[in-house]
Design an enzyme around this catalytic site. Structure first.
Site, mmCIF file in Angstrom:
data_model
loop_
_atom_site.group_PDB
_atom_site.id
_atom_site.type_symbol
_atom_site.label_atom_id
_atom_site.label_comp_id
_atom_site.label_asym_id
_atom_site.label_seq_id
_atom_site.Cartn_x
_atom_site.Cartn_y
_atom_site.Cartn_z
ATOM 1 N N ASN A 22 42.550 30.499 48.429
ATOM 2 C CA ASN A 22 41.434 29.571 48.227
ATOM 3 C C ASN A 22 41.451 28.379 49.166
ATOM 4 O O ASN A 22 40.447 27.717 49.341
ATOM 5 C CB ASN A 22 41.412 29.073 46.780
ATOM 6 C CG ASN A 22 42.752 28.587 46.309
ATOM 7 O OD1 ASN A 22 43.741 29.315 46.371
ATOM 8 N ND2 ASN A 22 42.807 27.360 45.847
ATOM 9 N N GLN A 25 38.449 34.494 44.974
ATOM 10 C CA GLN A 25 37.842 34.002 46.213
ATOM 11 C C GLN A 25 37.294 35.112 47.094
ATOM 12 O O GLN A 25 36.481 34.848 47.981
ATOM 13 C CB GLN A 25 38.884 33.196 47.020
ATOM 14 C CG GLN A 25 39.262 31.882 46.386
ATOM 15 C CD GLN A 25 38.168 30.823 46.512
ATOM 16 O OE1 GLN A 25 37.245 30.931 47.305
ATOM 17 N NE2 GLN A 25 38.280 29.776 45.713
ATOM 18 N N SER A 76 35.800 35.765 39.291
ATOM 19 C CA SER A 76 35.177 34.549 38.745
ATOM 20 C C SER A 76 33.736 34.464 39.246
ATOM 21 O O SER A 76 33.498 34.500 40.452
ATOM 22 C CB SER A 76 35.983 33.330 39.200
ATOM 23 O OG SER A 76 35.329 32.153 38.830
ATOM 24 N N HIS A 84 31.472 32.003 39.262
ATOM 25 C CA HIS A 84 30.911 30.825 39.949
ATOM 26 C C HIS A 84 31.330 30.715 41.412
ATOM 27 O O HIS A 84 30.846 29.848 42.137
ATOM 28 C CB HIS A 84 31.229 29.536 39.175
ATOM 29 C CG HIS A 84 32.641 29.025 39.293
ATOM 30 N ND1 HIS A 84 32.998 28.041 40.174
ATOM 31 C CD2 HIS A 84 33.773 29.361 38.631
ATOM 32 C CE1 HIS A 84 34.299 27.767 40.034
ATOM 33 N NE2 HIS A 84 34.790 28.559 39.110
ATOM 34 N N CYS A 106 41.216 22.026 42.193
ATOM 35 C CA CYS A 106 41.982 21.864 40.960
ATOM 36 C C CYS A 106 43.100 20.840 41.086
ATOM 37 O O CYS A 106 43.567 20.342 40.094
ATOM 38 C CB CYS A 106 42.553 23.200 40.515
ATOM 39 S SG CYS A 106 41.266 24.380 40.196
#
Ligand code: PLP
Length: 384
Positions: free
Chosen positions: A156, A184, A204, A206, A327
């Site tokens: 990421n 990713q 994921s 989003h 994060c």
């Protein structure tokens, strides 16, 4: 963000805007098709269930899985927790050793910390300057106690891609599971779980122009996982709880669009990243992180010698870029990925991740290059 100048979003690895075509498909599931997908006794439930099952087919198709190998969750983090805690619990009689690497996302590293508390042994493989593991070292790290190898498909922060097909040759020969965090990569570069020999994959929504708070776990048929929650038996008892139908429907549409448009998007974005890297490669004291490895087409990570990274971010008022992964951006700790590829902590703090995506224009990229160049020149002049 403040100021009147045009704002440019270059943080697509943190999250992506929802594609309008995704939103359109989601909207009816908030209103007229609001039923509970588990209500099998009436049409409201059937409509919701139909939406969920179409989404399951679409997500499965994106990664060449079977629909019944897809389980919906609340996102990448939950999928990672369920995958790692679930396989360790299910395989207690086989062993207590897991192999991962130093540049994994915090969701993997923190779950590993928890596993250590539970008595699991974890090996963290180091990486090269380009962010790759040594396959020989991976092979030598596998013991009779090893349950699984957990390596992300694409990083990421610097975009390095792990060669999953080569890795699975090793895991298959040793009868060990291969878990990959594809948060990713899914929808951005091909991921064929069958051809790559992946046993468990994490997705994921989003990160691929779908809604936040939705994810999936691909679990190859026959692989045993112990659930982490108990309740109404949804998702074949692996992940109980009323399904987030609008979110899942959006995830399905996002997956379908990525499947259709991946190559076109990747080719265009790769050219824009090359434009950025070409401009900065000429500048003394600027390094492209992970440069010589195989990388995601839409991200670049640059380190600026003798520049204070926080001041650089503050100077770039109109650019949404990230100093590190989202994060860990509340803390001023140097990125664990950049230190793992060999940067000293100070240099790691002087880095920017630029992540572009489906809605990024060439003009925005040009604006960003100009703004970053100006900011770097200004900060060099004012350096103590
Ligand atoms: N894994 C990787 C590689 C990520 O980049 C992220 C998000 O930043 C996650 C996992 C967590 O995903 P989610 O935000 O859906 O929980």
């Amino acid at each position: 963000m403040r100021g009147n100048k045009k704002k440019v979003y270059l943080d697509y690895n943190s999250t992506t805007p929802i594609d309008k075509r995704v939103l359109e498909e989601m909207l009816p599931f908030f209103t007229e098709k609001f039923g509970n997908a588990s209500s099998i006794s009436h049409a409201y439930g059937w409509d919701a269930e139909e939406g969920v099952e179409l989404a399951r087919d679409r997500v499965a198709k994106l990664i060449n899985a079977k629909s019944n190998e897809i389980y919906f969750t609340s996102g990448g983090t939950e999928s990672i927790n369920l995958a790692l805690l679930g396989i360790c619990k299910a395989n207690e009689s086989k062993g207590n050793h897991l192999i991962t690497c130093q540049t994994e996302h915090k969701a993997v590293l923190d779950t590993c910390e928890q596993l250590i508390q539970n008595g699991t042994d974890i090996t963290y493989l180091p990486v090269s300057k380009s962010g790759n593991i040594d396959l020989q070292q991976l092979q030598e790290s596998i013991t009779k106690q090893t349950i699984a190898v957990c390596l992300m498909h694409a990083n990421n922060e610097i975009g390095t891609i792990h060669p999953l097909a080569k890795i699975s040759k090793i895991t298959r020969e040793s009868n060990v599971l291969l878990v990959t965090d594809a948060s990713q990569s899914a929808g951005k570069i091909p991921l064929d779980v069958d051809a790559y020999g992946v046993d468990i994959a994490i997705l994921s929504a989003h990160k691929m122009y779908g809604p936040k708070g939705v994810g999936a776990l691909y679990v190859r048929s026959g692989v045993q996982l112990t659930p982490m929650h108990y309740g109404g038996g949804q998702e074949r008892k692996l992940r109980p709880g009323t399904l987030n139908t609008p979110g899942i429907v959006g995830f399905g549409k996002a997956a379908e669009l990525c499947h259709m448009e991946m190559q076109k998007d990747a080719d265009r974005l790769q050219k824009l990243i090359e434009l950025i890297e070409y401009e900065f490669a000429e500048e003394p004291g600027i390094h492209i992180n992970g440069e010589n490895g195989q990388r995601l087409p839409h991200v670049t990570n640059l380190t600026f010698e003798n520049i204070d990274g926080s001041r650089l971010i503050r100077t770039l008022k109109n650019l949404a870029v990230s100093q590190s992964s989202a994060c860990s951006s509340n803390t001023l700790k140097p990125s664990h990925v950049l230190t793992a590829i060999g940067h000293d902590p100070l240099l790691a703090l002087s880095s920017l991740r630029i992540g572009i995506g489906r809605f990024t224009t060439k003009n925005e990229v040009r604006l960003a290059i100009g703004d970053i160049m100006n900011a770097v020149d200004q900060l060099k002049l004012t350096a103590p």
